[in-house]
Motif scaffolding. Sequence first.
Motif: not given
Length: 215
Positions: A18-19, A140-145, A147-153, A172-173
């Motif tokens: 990813a980096f 799913q660590m990098y650019k997860p997709s 339908k509900e939108g961006r997940p929370s970390m 960015v990720f």
Amino acid sequence: MKIGIIGSGIVAQVMGRAFLTEGEEVMIGSREPQKDSIKKWKAENPGAKSGTFAEAAVFGELLVLAVAGHAAVQALEATGLKNLEGKTIIDITNPLSHEPPVNGVLKLSTASNTSLMEELQLLVPKAKFVKAFNTVGNTQMYKPSYKEGRPSMFICGNDATAKKQVAKILDVFGWETEDMGSAEAARAIEPLCVLWCIPGFLRNQWTHAFKMLKA
């Protein structure tokens, strides 16, 4: 930026890739830098470097700790602890017990009023640990997709500047950052891994992520 990855398993390799995709320089650190799995990963990721734990720690301006929880202390000790001082360390570790899950529920090796990240912070007081990426699967660590939108970390750590740095990386990720405060919050964040794993063990569902909703 130069990224040092302490660890060489699948999570370390995913984060390293990813980096690299984002144009950063990456060195993966391992006890066996010349093992076949690392050679294969480097061949698949031109420009990537490999070295010992200590070499990766020296190389990285920012570090990622991506080893099994039970190996975290030994891995940090192998870096030469002085090499970690002053650096932001993204801590992906979870203190999972070796025992098999019971009805999908894993056990933690830590007590309820402490966390692995707090132990690591005490080991290297001058390092800037930030807990992150420990509550989702490596796919799913990098650019997860979703339908509900961006997940929370969920993240935590004692250094505000380090957390802002990690929040920028999360953005960015492809993640929304939820800052839970100081290192003590790892006592709540690390057990979320146990919750995350339950659908996997019970229903072979491993691609979900958490989302914090706000009224």
